[in-house]
Design a protein around this motif. Structure first.
Motif, PDB file in Angstrom:
ATOM      1  N   PHE A 123       0.803  -1.225   0.000  1.00  0.00           N
ATOM      2  CA  PHE A 123       0.000   0.000   0.000  1.00  0.00           C
ATOM      3  C   PHE A 123       0.838   1.277   0.000  1.00  0.00           C
ATOM      4  O   PHE A 123       0.308   2.373   0.120  1.00  0.00           O
ATOM      5  CB  PHE A 123      -0.966  -0.008   1.193  1.00  0.00           C
ATOM      6  N   LYS A 124       2.158   1.120  -0.122  1.00  0.00           N
ATOM      7  CA  LYS A 124       3.092   2.257  -0.193  1.00  0.00           C
ATOM      8  C   LYS A 124       3.001   3.155   1.041  1.00  0.00           C
ATOM      9  O   LYS A 124       2.963   4.383   0.939  1.00  0.00           O
ATOM     10  CB  LYS A 124       2.873   3.046  -1.479  1.00  0.00           C
ATOM     11  N   LEU A 157      -2.477  13.359  13.308  1.00  0.00           N
ATOM     12  CA  LEU A 157      -1.229  12.734  13.760  1.00  0.00           C
ATOM     13  C   LEU A 157      -0.029  13.263  12.975  1.00  0.00           C
ATOM     14  O   LEU A 157       1.095  12.828  13.188  1.00  0.00           O
ATOM     15  CB  LEU A 157      -1.296  11.212  13.584  1.00  0.00           C
ATOM     16  N   GLY A 158      -0.280  14.159  12.032  1.00  0.00           N
ATOM     17  CA  GLY A 158       0.799  14.715  11.230  1.00  0.00           C
ATOM     18  C   GLY A 158       1.079  13.930   9.962  1.00  0.00           C
ATOM     19  O   GLY A 158       2.113  14.110   9.327  1.00  0.00           O
ATOM     20  N   ILE A 159       0.152  13.077   9.595  1.00  0.00           N
ATOM     21  CA  ILE A 159       0.307  12.254   8.394  1.00  0.00           C
ATOM     22  C   ILE A 159      -0.220  13.052   7.205  1.00  0.00           C
ATOM     23  O   ILE A 159      -1.285  13.658   7.274  1.00  0.00           O
ATOM     24  CB  ILE A 159      -0.454  10.917   8.562  1.00  0.00           C
ATOM     25  N   THR A 160       0.525  13.040   6.115  1.00  0.00           N
ATOM     26  CA  THR A 160       0.114  13.792   4.925  1.00  0.00           C
ATOM     27  C   THR A 160      -1.133  13.164   4.300  1.00  0.00           C
ATOM     28  O   THR A 160      -1.463  12.007   4.558  1.00  0.00           O
ATOM     29  CB  THR A 160       1.227  13.800   3.862  1.00  0.00           C
ATOM     30  N   MET A 161      -1.808  13.934   3.476  1.00  0.00           N
ATOM     31  CA  MET A 161      -3.026  13.449   2.812  1.00  0.00           C
ATOM     32  C   MET A 161      -2.739  12.198   1.991  1.00  0.00           C
ATOM     33  O   MET A 161      -3.508  11.234   2.022  1.00  0.00           O
ATOM     34  CB  MET A 161      -3.622  14.539   1.915  1.00  0.00           C
ATOM     35  N   GLY A 162      -1.629  12.191   1.256  1.00  0.00           N
ATOM     36  CA  GLY A 162      -1.292  11.023   0.432  1.00  0.00           C
ATOM     37  C   GLY A 162      -1.077   9.775   1.264  1.00  0.00           C
ATOM     38  O   GLY A 162      -1.561   8.692   0.924  1.00  0.00           O
ATOM     39  N   GLN A 163      -0.364   9.914   2.379  1.00  0.00           N
ATOM     40  CA  GLN A 163      -0.133   8.764   3.248  1.00  0.00           C
ATOM     41  C   GLN A 163      -1.405   8.368   3.994  1.00  0.00           C
ATOM     42  O   GLN A 163      -1.650   7.191   4.240  1.00  0.00           O
ATOM     43  CB  GLN A 163       1.005   9.055   4.224  1.00  0.00           C
ATOM     44  N   ALA A 164      -2.233   9.340   4.336  1.00  0.00           N
ATOM     45  CA  ALA A 164      -3.526   9.032   4.959  1.00  0.00           C
ATOM     46  C   ALA A 164      -4.365   8.188   4.007  1.00  0.00           C
ATOM     47  O   ALA A 164      -5.033   7.238   4.423  1.00  0.00           O
ATOM     48  CB  ALA A 164      -4.261  10.312   5.341  1.00  0.00           C
ATOM     49  N   ASN A 165      -4.304   8.506   2.713  1.00  0.00           N
ATOM     50  CA  ASN A 165      -5.018   7.711   1.707  1.00  0.00           C
ATOM     51  C   ASN A 165      -4.466   6.290   1.642  1.00  0.00           C
ATOM     52  O   ASN A 165      -5.220   5.332   1.520  1.00  0.00           O
ATOM     53  CB  ASN A 165      -4.908   8.355   0.326  1.00  0.00           C
ATOM     54  N   ALA A 166      -3.151   6.151   1.712  1.00  0.00           N
ATOM     55  CA  ALA A 166      -2.522   4.830   1.652  1.00  0.00           C
ATOM     56  C   ALA A 166      -2.967   3.969   2.839  1.00  0.00           C
ATOM     57  O   ALA A 166      -3.340   2.800   2.666  1.00  0.00           O
ATOM     58  CB  ALA A 166      -1.000   4.962   1.631  1.00  0.00           C
ATOM     59  N   VAL A 167      -2.945   4.547   4.034  1.00  0.00           N
ATOM     60  CA  VAL A 167      -3.376   3.805   5.225  1.00  0.00           C
ATOM     61  C   VAL A 167      -4.865   3.493   5.132  1.00  0.00           C
ATOM     62  O   VAL A 167      -5.296   2.376   5.454  1.00  0.00           O
ATOM     63  CB  VAL A 167      -3.059   4.584   6.521  1.00  0.00           C
ATOM     64  N   LYS A 170      -6.667   2.981   2.496  1.00  0.00           N
ATOM     65  CA  LYS A 170      -6.864   1.861   1.565  1.00  0.00           C
ATOM     66  C   LYS A 170      -6.483   0.533   2.212  1.00  0.00           C
ATOM     67  O   LYS A 170      -7.160  -0.478   2.017  1.00  0.00           O
ATOM     68  CB  LYS A 170      -6.039   2.077   0.293  1.00  0.00           C
ATOM     69  N   ALA A 171      -5.413   0.526   2.985  1.00  0.00           N
ATOM     70  CA  ALA A 171      -4.986  -0.705   3.671  1.00  0.00           C
ATOM     71  C   ALA A 171      -6.026  -1.132   4.701  1.00  0.00           C
ATOM     72  O   ALA A 171      -6.362  -2.326   4.803  1.00  0.00           O
ATOM     73  CB  ALA A 171      -3.637  -0.480   4.341  1.00  0.00           C
ATOM     74  N   VAL A 172      -6.565  -0.172   5.439  1.00  0.00           N
ATOM     75  CA  VAL A 172      -7.599  -0.484   6.446  1.00  0.00           C
ATOM     76  C   VAL A 172      -8.866  -0.962   5.750  1.00  0.00           C
ATOM     77  O   VAL A 172      -9.510  -1.913   6.211  1.00  0.00           O
ATOM     78  CB  VAL A 172      -7.873   0.741   7.345  1.00  0.00           C
ATOM     79  N   LYS A 173      -9.205  -0.342   4.642  1.00  0.00           N
ATOM     80  CA  LYS A 173     -10.382  -0.773   3.872  1.00  0.00           C
ATOM     81  C   LYS A 173     -10.222  -2.220   3.416  1.00  0.00           C
ATOM     82  O   LYS A 173     -11.156  -3.021   3.492  1.00  0.00           O
ATOM     83  CB  LYS A 173     -10.578   0.162   2.678  1.00  0.00           C
ATOM     84  N   ILE A 214     -10.503   4.536  12.195  1.00  0.00           N
ATOM     85  CA  ILE A 214      -9.732   5.737  11.862  1.00  0.00           C
ATOM     86  C   ILE A 214     -10.119   6.261  10.479  1.00  0.00           C
ATOM     87  O   ILE A 214     -10.443   5.498   9.570  1.00  0.00           O
ATOM     88  CB  ILE A 214      -8.215   5.459  11.965  1.00  0.00           C
ATOM     89  N   ASP A 215     -10.120   7.572  10.353  1.00  0.00           N
ATOM     90  CA  ASP A 215     -10.409   8.186   9.054  1.00  0.00           C
ATOM     91  C   ASP A 215      -9.275   9.140   8.682  1.00  0.00           C
ATOM     92  O   ASP A 215      -8.343   9.353   9.455  1.00  0.00           O
ATOM     93  CB  ASP A 215     -11.773   8.882   9.060  1.00  0.00           C
ATOM     94  N   ARG A 216      -9.369   9.697   7.494  1.00  0.00           N
ATOM     95  CA  ARG A 216      -8.285  10.556   7.008  1.00  0.00           C
ATOM     96  C   ARG A 216      -8.035  11.773   7.909  1.00  0.00           C
ATOM     97  O   ARG A 216      -6.883  12.071   8.226  1.00  0.00           O
ATOM     98  CB  ARG A 216      -8.570  10.979   5.569  1.00  0.00           C
ATOM     99  N   PRO A 217      -9.083  12.504   8.333  1.00  0.00           N
ATOM    100  CA  PRO A 217      -8.827  13.660   9.201  1.00  0.00           C
ATOM    101  C   PRO A 217      -8.123  13.278  10.509  1.00  0.00           C
ATOM    102  O   PRO A 217      -7.242  14.009  10.979  1.00  0.00           O
ATOM    103  CB  PRO A 217     -10.222  14.225   9.473  1.00  0.00           C
ATOM    104  N   MET A 218      -8.486  12.136  11.081  1.00  0.00           N
ATOM    105  CA  MET A 218      -7.812  11.683  12.308  1.00  0.00           C
ATOM    106  C   MET A 218      -6.327  11.461  12.048  1.00  0.00           C
ATOM    107  O   MET A 218      -5.481  11.841  12.856  1.00  0.00           O
ATOM    108  CB  MET A 218      -8.417  10.373  12.819  1.00  0.00           C
ATOM    109  N   MET A 219      -6.025  10.819  10.917  1.00  0.00           N
ATOM    110  CA  MET A 219      -4.630  10.553  10.593  1.00  0.00           C
ATOM    111  C   MET A 219      -3.865  11.847  10.360  1.00  0.00           C
ATOM    112  O   MET A 219      -2.710  11.977  10.761  1.00  0.00           O
ATOM    113  CB  MET A 219      -4.526   9.630   9.377  1.00  0.00           C
ATOM    114  N   MET A 220      -4.514  12.806   9.739  1.00  0.00           N
ATOM    115  CA  MET A 220      -3.853  14.080   9.479  1.00  0.00           C
ATOM    116  C   MET A 220      -3.568  14.816  10.791  1.00  0.00           C
ATOM    117  O   MET A 220      -2.587  15.543  10.889  1.00  0.00           O
ATOM    118  CB  MET A 220      -4.671  14.902   8.497  1.00  0.00           C
TER     119      MET A 220
END
Length: 111
Positions: free
Chosen positions: A60-61, A91-101, A103-106, A83-89
């Motif tokens: 999932f890169k 944590l300081g995670i970029t939008m692209g990496q939030a998308n990667a995580v 997709k992996a969780v999905k 967890i959702d994208r805003p929660m990950m962001m």
């Protein structure tokens, strides 16, 4: 049990991993499959979540710095599944990496 970076996990019984998370046989030869945590993700502790992220990171890169952002945040399997994208962001995670995580969780939801 599986050992990845000095983490022992009972949910990975019967498997031993090298430092990269690759399963090795009793003869220490690398197998094709990685040591991916098994069982109900809602029962995973924080260490199991980190091991899961490390094992799916190539597919999932997911970057090491993203996995590091989860360390020490008490993200258990229950929390990971919610967890959702805003929660990950947060944590300081970029939008692209939030998308990667995401997709992996999905994909984890569908297993």
């Amino acid at each position: 049990c599986c050992r990845i970076k000095d983490v022992s996990l009972p949910s990975l019984k019967g498997r031993e991993c090298d430092i990269d998370g690759m399963c090795v046989s009793e003869q220490k030869q690398v197998n094709e499959k990685q040591c991916t945590p098994t069982g109900d993700p809602t029962e995973w502790d924080e260490k199991t979540v980190i091991v899961w992220m490390e094992t799916v990171s190539k597919k999932f890169k997911i970057l090491p710095k993203t996995i590091d952002a989860f360390r020490g945040q008490d993200v258990t399997g229950d929390a990971l599944l919610e967890i959702d994208r805003p929660m990950m962001m947060q944590l300081g995670i970029t939008m692209g990496q939030a998308n990667a995580v995401y997709k992996a969780v999905k994909a984890l939801h569908s297993t």
